[in-house]
Design an enzyme around this catalytic site. Sequence first.
Site, PDB file in Angstrom:
ATOM      1  N   SER A  50      56.596  34.131  30.310  1.00 22.99           N
ATOM      2  CA  SER A  50      56.415  33.679  31.591  1.00 22.99           C
ATOM      3  C   SER A  50      55.279  34.428  32.450  1.00 22.99           C
ATOM      4  O   SER A  50      54.884  34.153  33.535  1.00 22.99           O
ATOM      5  CB  SER A  50      57.583  33.508  32.247  1.00 22.99           C
ATOM      6  OG  SER A  50      58.276  34.842  32.562  1.00 22.99           O
ATOM      7  N   LYS A  93      59.679  38.520  38.161  1.00 21.04           N
ATOM      8  CA  LYS A  93      58.524  37.555  38.467  1.00 21.04           C
ATOM      9  C   LYS A  93      57.947  38.288  39.831  1.00 21.04           C
ATOM     10  O   LYS A  93      58.080  39.368  40.276  1.00 21.04           O
ATOM     11  CB  LYS A  93      59.371  36.264  39.204  1.00 21.04           C
ATOM     12  CG  LYS A  93      60.290  35.457  38.023  1.00 21.04           C
ATOM     13  CD  LYS A  93      59.263  34.633  37.025  1.00 21.04           C
ATOM     14  CE  LYS A  93      60.395  34.120  36.346  1.00 21.04           C
ATOM     15  NZ  LYS A  93      59.633  33.459  35.011  1.00 21.04           N
TER      16      LYS A  93
END
Length: 185
Positions: A50, A93
């Site tokens: 990701s 993230k």
Amino acid sequence: MEGKMPKEKLTKEQIRKEVISWIAVMALGLGLGFLVNKFVFFTISSPTASMEDTFLIDEKVVILRTAYLFSKPQRGDIVVFPFPDDESMDYIKRIIGLPNETIEGKNGVVYINGEPLEEDYFKEPPEGDFGPYEIPEGHYFMMGDNRNISEDARDWDNKFVAEDKIKGKAIFKYPDFKWFSKVEY
């Protein structure tokens, strides 16, 4: 045989003091290492793609726990936080949306308060739409860099991460040296 000094024997007391000094040095080192790991730095690895190409799978990332003692998180910072839908897992993230902003995605482009956000860290051009979402005070909107496969705030039930949940900021990465331990002789 001039110049040779006779060897003197160490007493039991001298040996005991030397051993105690080495134990004290090792204990101090372990204690400092524990404190630094607990309060200053820790490492995490990205278990999924990701965040590619920023972090590859299993690359180690050093996180600075004290990054936000005197400043607020900024857009573009890569941070670690408990996954809002299951706080037993940590996620890594990038901060995309800041408190009190409206964030929306149209045709793969992120808009902040109606203005397109310039981003240059993608693995491939992003696709898809999301939002609009109003980011509450004291919260952030997180997204992965590999947008087309990242499960991030766009997909979560709890879309936002509270500032006090951010555990730290990524400051550098290094590869997982698994190949080093697999050397065959």
